[in-house]
Design an enzyme around this catalytic site. Structure first.
Site, mmCIF file in Angstrom:
data_model
loop_
_atom_site.group_PDB
_atom_site.id
_atom_site.type_symbol
_atom_site.label_atom_id
_atom_site.label_comp_id
_atom_site.label_asym_id
_atom_site.label_seq_id
_atom_site.Cartn_x
_atom_site.Cartn_y
_atom_site.Cartn_z
ATOM 1 N N ALA A 65 -8.522 -35.268 -65.745
ATOM 2 C CA ALA A 65 -7.821 -36.526 -66.000
ATOM 3 C C ALA A 65 -7.485 -36.733 -67.481
ATOM 4 C CB ALA A 65 -8.665 -37.673 -65.480
ATOM 5 N N ASN B 114 -16.752 -35.882 -66.112
ATOM 6 C CA ASN B 114 -16.521 -34.433 -66.188
ATOM 7 C C ASN B 114 -15.551 -34.087 -67.305
ATOM 8 O OD1 ASN B 114 -17.880 -32.923 -63.878
ATOM 9 N ND2 ASN B 114 -17.007 -34.697 -62.839
ATOM 10 N N HIS C 144 -8.488 -42.475 -70.721
ATOM 11 C CA HIS C 144 -9.162 -41.514 -71.599
ATOM 12 C C HIS C 144 -8.335 -41.311 -72.865
ATOM 13 C CE1 HIS C 144 -11.891 -40.525 -68.375
ATOM 14 N NE2 HIS C 144 -10.907 -40.144 -67.596
HETATM 15 N N1 LIG Z 1 -12.894 -32.135 -63.692
HETATM 16 C C1 LIG Z 1 -12.492 -33.400 -63.523
HETATM 17 O O1 LIG Z 1 -11.731 -33.944 -64.316
HETATM 18 C C2 LIG Z 1 -12.965 -34.169 -62.336
HETATM 19 C C3 LIG Z 1 -12.314 -35.345 -61.967
HETATM 20 C C4 LIG Z 1 -12.750 -36.019 -60.837
HETATM 21 C C5 LIG Z 1 -13.832 -35.542 -60.120
HETATM 22 N N2 LIG Z 1 -14.472 -34.428 -60.520
HETATM 23 C C6 LIG Z 1 -15.642 -33.899 -59.787
HETATM 24 O O2 LIG Z 1 -15.170 -33.125 -58.689
HETATM 25 C C7 LIG Z 1 -16.119 -33.218 -57.616
HETATM 26 C C8 LIG Z 1 -15.387 -33.634 -56.337
HETATM 27 O O3 LIG Z 1 -14.795 -34.915 -56.498
HETATM 28 P P1 LIG Z 1 -14.247 -35.742 -55.252
HETATM 29 O O4 LIG Z 1 -13.521 -36.918 -55.765
HETATM 30 O O5 LIG Z 1 -13.541 -34.812 -54.326
HETATM 31 O O6 LIG Z 1 -15.624 -36.210 -54.577
HETATM 32 P P2 LIG Z 1 -15.858 -36.704 -53.085
HETATM 33 O O7 LIG Z 1 -17.133 -37.482 -53.113
HETATM 34 O O8 LIG Z 1 -14.649 -37.337 -52.512
HETATM 35 O O9 LIG Z 1 -16.105 -35.339 -52.274
HETATM 36 C C9 LIG Z 1 -17.198 -34.481 -52.520
HETATM 37 C C10 LIG Z 1 -17.427 -33.622 -51.290
HETATM 38 O O10 LIG Z 1 -18.407 -32.648 -51.608
HETATM 39 C C11 LIG Z 1 -19.464 -32.681 -50.659
HETATM 40 N N3 LIG Z 1 -20.715 -32.349 -51.344
HETATM 41 C C12 LIG Z 1 -21.473 -33.157 -52.131
HETATM 42 N N4 LIG Z 1 -22.557 -32.501 -52.569
HETATM 43 C C13 LIG Z 1 -22.487 -31.249 -52.038
HETATM 44 C C14 LIG Z 1 -23.330 -30.101 -52.112
HETATM 45 N N5 LIG Z 1 -24.472 -30.127 -52.801
HETATM 46 N N6 LIG Z 1 -22.949 -28.981 -51.455
HETATM 47 C C15 LIG Z 1 -21.787 -28.951 -50.723
HETATM 48 N N7 LIG Z 1 -20.962 -30.024 -50.601
HETATM 49 C C16 LIG Z 1 -21.299 -31.147 -51.258
HETATM 50 C C17 LIG Z 1 -19.466 -34.094 -50.085
HETATM 51 O O11 LIG Z 1 -20.031 -34.112 -48.777
HETATM 52 C C18 LIG Z 1 -17.973 -34.418 -50.088
HETATM 53 O O12 LIG Z 1 -17.342 -33.996 -48.894
HETATM 54 C C19 LIG Z 1 -17.199 -34.215 -58.043
HETATM 55 O O13 LIG Z 1 -18.325 -33.530 -58.549
HETATM 56 C C20 LIG Z 1 -16.513 -34.981 -59.173
HETATM 57 O O14 LIG Z 1 -17.444 -35.493 -60.114
HETATM 58 C C21 LIG Z 1 -14.039 -33.725 -61.593
#
Ligand SMILES: NC(=O)c1ccc[n+]([C@@H]2O[C@H](COP(=O)([O-])OP(=O)(O)OC[C@H]3O[C@@H](n4cnc5c(N)ncnc54)[C@H](O)[C@@H]3O)[C@@H](O)[C@H]2O)c1
Length: 268
Positions: free
Chosen positions: A121, A189, A219
């Site tokens: 983001a 993140n 941000h």
């Molecule tokens: N890099 C970035 O800029 C950025 C931005 C937004 C989100 N993220 C990260 O990306 C990831 C996914 O985000 P999202 O919005 O899709 O989240 P979300 O909560 O919508 O989906 C996460 C999915 O992963 C599954 N999950 C959780 N823990 C798990 C594990 N230990 N093993 C297997 N599956 C697991 C959950 O059941 C869910 O289906 C998060 O960790 C979030 O913090 C990163």
């Protein structure tokens, strides 16, 4: 290219649908994994490629590119297992890499595997990459979020902060990217990605502000060095399925995927 996605929530689902619809003939989602099997099965049923649902280890063995979109609790382990098997990996939960990123990056080099960390983001990593070839004196990230977007963060719980009572802008946290990730693992993140791209988590300064008057995750990045000064501000619309995740994070991951498949690279 066979793609496996770990984490079938907001980001994982949107990426899977993008590959299924827009990257036909070039990439195919062949495997899915999720701690909640229902999420993976539901997503599989929506996709033309009907990917197999199963454990992480089997997924890694069967694909060319692993996409982690699950949790910082497993992202470090997933990335290590993928590159150890010589597979490329795209990591969304970049905060989970901070503890041992040096040895992970070394391992990827040895195994000739690629690690992709989308900008997420934030904007400005292109300039920061160039600036690294000169001296960089400062990298800072200032993040403003609506208070409810910080709900459940360990730092908020530890300091007994009542987010509902915040009526005007309040600085909740100031420190380095390591401490920002410990306190706000699901919210920031971008701090991890910025620090890994630039001068490292120990030197990257992070400020987190709860702002009740905004609806967007904002941000701001400032980089200073021999090249001059770079300032960016990204006002992100939260994704409807998960207000902690900015829509831009999904779009940036799509762009990274396209970049892997394209033969022309534009921008640094
Ligand atoms: N890099 C970035 O800029 C950025 C931005 C937004 C989100 N993220 C990260 O990306 C990831 C996914 O985000 P999202 O919005 O899709 O989240 P979300 O909560 O919508 O989906 C996460 C999915 O992963 C599954 N999950 C959780 N823990 C798990 C594990 N230990 N093993 C297997 N599956 C697991 C959950 O059941 C869910 O289906 C998060 O960790 C979030 O913090 C990163």
């Amino acid at each position: 290219m066979k793609v496996g996605i770990i984490g079938c929530g907001t980001i994982g689902s949107k990426l899977a649908e993008h590959i299924d619809k827009d990257l036909r003939g070039r990439a195919r989602v062949t495997a899915l994994s999720d701690i909640d099997g229902k999420n993976a099965k539901k997503l599989s049923a929506k996709l033309r490629s009907r990917p197999k649902v199963g454990p992480v280890e089997r997924l890694i063995r069967s694909v060319d590119l692993v996409i982690e979109a699950a949790s910082p609790k497993i992202s470090g382990d997933v990335a290590r297992k993928a590159v150890n098997a010589g597979k490329d990996v795209m990591v969304m939960s970049t905060g989970g890499l901070l503890k041992s990123y040096r040895s992970l990056f070394e391992l990827a080099k040895k195994r000739k595997a690629h690690i992709y960390l989308p900008s997420g983001a934030i904007c400005g990593l292109d300039g920061l990459k160039g600036a690294k070839f000169s001296g960089i004196s400062k990298v800072t990230l200032t993040t403003r979020k609506p208070p409810e977007g910080l709900k459940g963060a360990p730092y908020v719980i530890r300091h007994n902060i009542n987010l509902g009572k915040i009526k005007s802008e309040k600085v909740l946290f100031e420190g380095d990217a390591f401490r920002a990730m410990e306190g706000f693992p699901a919210n920031i993140n971008v701090a991890a990605t910025l620090s890994l791209c630039g001068i490292g988590p120990g030197k990257t300064r992070v400020k987190i502000i709860a702002s009740p008057s905004i609806k967007r995750n904002i941000h701001e990045i400032e980089v200073e060095g021999s090249f001059g000064k770079l300032v960016t501000r990204t006002e992100n619309i939260p994704s409807p399925d998960n207000p902690k995740t900015s829509y831009m994070a999904i779009l940036s991951a799509m762009a990274t995927l396209d970049g892997i498949l394209e033969s022309v690279t534009i921008g640094t």
